[in-house]
Design an enzyme around this catalytic site. Structure first.
Site, short mmCIF file in Angstrom:
data_model
loop_
_atom_site.label_atom_id
_atom_site.label_comp_id
_atom_site.label_asym_id
_atom_site.label_seq_id
_atom_site.Cartn_x
_atom_site.Cartn_y
_atom_site.Cartn_z
N HIS A 158 -0.17 -22.91 -24.46
CA HIS A 158 -0.09 -21.52 -24.02
C HIS A 158 -0.86 -21.23 -22.72
O HIS A 158 -0.61 -20.23 -22.07
CB HIS A 158 -0.64 -20.59 -25.11
CG HIS A 158 0.24 -20.47 -26.31
ND1 HIS A 158 0.64 -21.57 -27.04
CD2 HIS A 158 0.80 -19.39 -26.90
CE1 HIS A 158 1.41 -21.16 -28.04
NE2 HIS A 158 1.51 -19.84 -27.98
N CYS B 3 -3.82 -26.77 -24.01
CA CYS B 3 -3.05 -26.01 -25.01
C CYS B 3 -1.76 -25.54 -24.34
O CYS B 3 -1.77 -25.17 -23.16
CB CYS B 3 -3.87 -24.80 -25.47
SG CYS B 3 -2.95 -23.68 -26.55
N CYS C 68 2.77 -30.12 -28.51
CA CYS C 68 1.63 -29.38 -29.04
C CYS C 68 0.34 -30.20 -28.87
O CYS C 68 0.25 -31.33 -29.36
CB CYS C 68 1.89 -29.10 -30.52
SG CYS C 68 0.56 -28.23 -31.33
N GLU D 112 0.97 -14.74 -26.93
CA GLU D 112 2.13 -14.43 -27.79
C GLU D 112 2.43 -12.93 -27.81
O GLU D 112 3.56 -12.52 -28.06
CB GLU D 112 1.89 -14.96 -29.21
CG GLU D 112 1.68 -16.45 -29.22
CD GLU D 112 2.60 -17.22 -30.15
OE1 GLU D 112 3.09 -16.63 -31.10
OE2 GLU D 112 2.79 -18.43 -29.90
N ASP E 238 6.75 -28.51 -31.12
CA ASP E 238 5.51 -27.74 -30.97
C ASP E 238 5.32 -26.90 -32.22
O ASP E 238 6.24 -26.75 -33.04
CB ASP E 238 5.61 -26.82 -29.74
CG ASP E 238 4.35 -26.01 -29.54
OD1 ASP E 238 3.26 -26.61 -29.54
OD2 ASP E 238 4.42 -24.77 -29.43
N SER E 239 4.13 -26.32 -32.36
CA SER E 239 3.87 -25.43 -33.48
C SER E 239 4.71 -24.16 -33.39
O SER E 239 4.85 -23.45 -34.37
CB SER E 239 2.39 -25.08 -33.51
OG SER E 239 1.99 -24.57 -32.25
N1 DGL Z 1 0.75 -25.40 -29.56
C1 DGL Z 1 -0.67 -25.28 -29.81
C2 DGL Z 1 -1.45 -26.25 -28.93
O1 DGL Z 1 -0.99 -26.66 -27.88
C3 DGL Z 1 -1.17 -23.87 -29.60
C4 DGL Z 1 -0.69 -22.89 -30.65
C5 DGL Z 1 -1.18 -23.22 -32.03
O2 DGL Z 1 -2.39 -23.04 -32.32
O3 DGL Z 1 -0.37 -23.66 -32.81
O4 DGL Z 1 -2.53 -26.63 -29.28
#
Ligand code: DGL
Length: 273
Positions: A191, A189, A77, A157, A14-15
């Protein structure tokens, strides 16, 4: 370890921290699997970056995971799944690659009754129209309402999961989906499952919320099982965590996302890959 064998780990990336919501589901459904998690904490967020940047980051991480002999790559992600899945597949060659989009879309298409689906995600995910195209391919004539929700990621976050501000912002973001009469909304997403309670409050009880983390974990299990790659051991799998920056911060926040504290997090120079 022989590549492709049952004891090899699943690679998930993931990011940053958000993919831990996907990892949580994966562990729940496949507790015996060895898993390597990579969070690109040096370059998060991906949701505001260009397509080329996200493709480049995703290629580097894929190479890193391949070095660890992963038997499957799960792109937790949504933004990387939307923008870079084909690049990842090209590098992974025979290693199966699973993104979150298809799984979420399949669930949404099967759940909608009035054929109106809402999608919420980062700006990059929504701009890519990946969810929209996947719904069209699978569901035919469905009205799709897309809504980027860029403020949700920083709010989560910061731990503002139950706050009034998050609720007020959710009201603004989610109004067009309610107005259009969607009966299903995809949480596109990593989050967003963290603020599911607020999203539920705002959209009301009747709208079905699709959590891609749950759907994709079921798909991973199916793929491993079809390929005879499920780890058979009764013991719990080994979990390893890597990040591109600030392992201490990752450790600290892991409790919120995963529900348990991760103490051993290693830093990797991901630009080398
Ligand atoms: N992990 C990213 C997503 O699911 C969200 C956080 C980011 O913007 O990196 O799109």
């Amino acid at each position: 370890m022989k590549s492709g064998s049952n004891n090899n780990p699943i690679g998930i990336f993931d990011s940053g921290l958000g993919g831990l919501t996907v990892l949580k589901e994966l562990i729940r459904i496949l507790p015996s699997e060895n898993i390597i998690y990579f969070g690109d904490t040096a370059r998060v967020p991906y949701g505001t970056k260009s397509k080329n940047a996200v493709r480049n980051f995703s290629r580097q991480i894929t190479k890193f995971l391949i070095r660890h002999d992963v038997k499957l790559i799960l792109v937790a992600c949504n933004t990387a799944s939307a923008l870079a899945l084909n690049d990842i597949k090209k590098i992974a060659k025979k290693i199966p690659v699973v993104g979150v989009i298809k799984s979420g879309v399949r669930a949404a298409v099967s759940e909608t009754v009035n054929k109106k689906i809402g999608i919420i995600g980062t700006s990059a995910t929504i701009k890519s129209e990946s969810y929209k195209s996947a719904i069209k391919r699978l569901g035919g004539k469905i009205k799709i309402i897309q809504q980027p929700c860029p403020l949700f990621v920083p709010l989560v976050e910061e731990g503002w999961i139950d706050s009034k501000i998050t609720e007020d912002i959710a009201k603004i973001y989610l109004y067009p989906l309610k107005k259009a009469g969607c009966d299903v909304v995809i949480l596109g997403c990593t989050h967003y499952p963290m603020i599911k309670k607020i999203i539920r409050q705002v959209v009301g009880k009747k709208i079905k919320l699709i959590d891609s983390a749950k759907e994709v974990s079921k798909d991973v299990k199916k793929i491993l099982s079809n390929k005879g790659l499920i780890r058979m051991a009764k013991s719990r799998g080994n979990l390893k965590f890597y990040v591109s920056d600030a392992p201490d911060k990752f450790s600290k926040l892991s409790k919120i996302f995963l529900g348990k504290f991760i103490s051993d997090v290693k830093k990797v120079d991901i630009e080398r890959y």
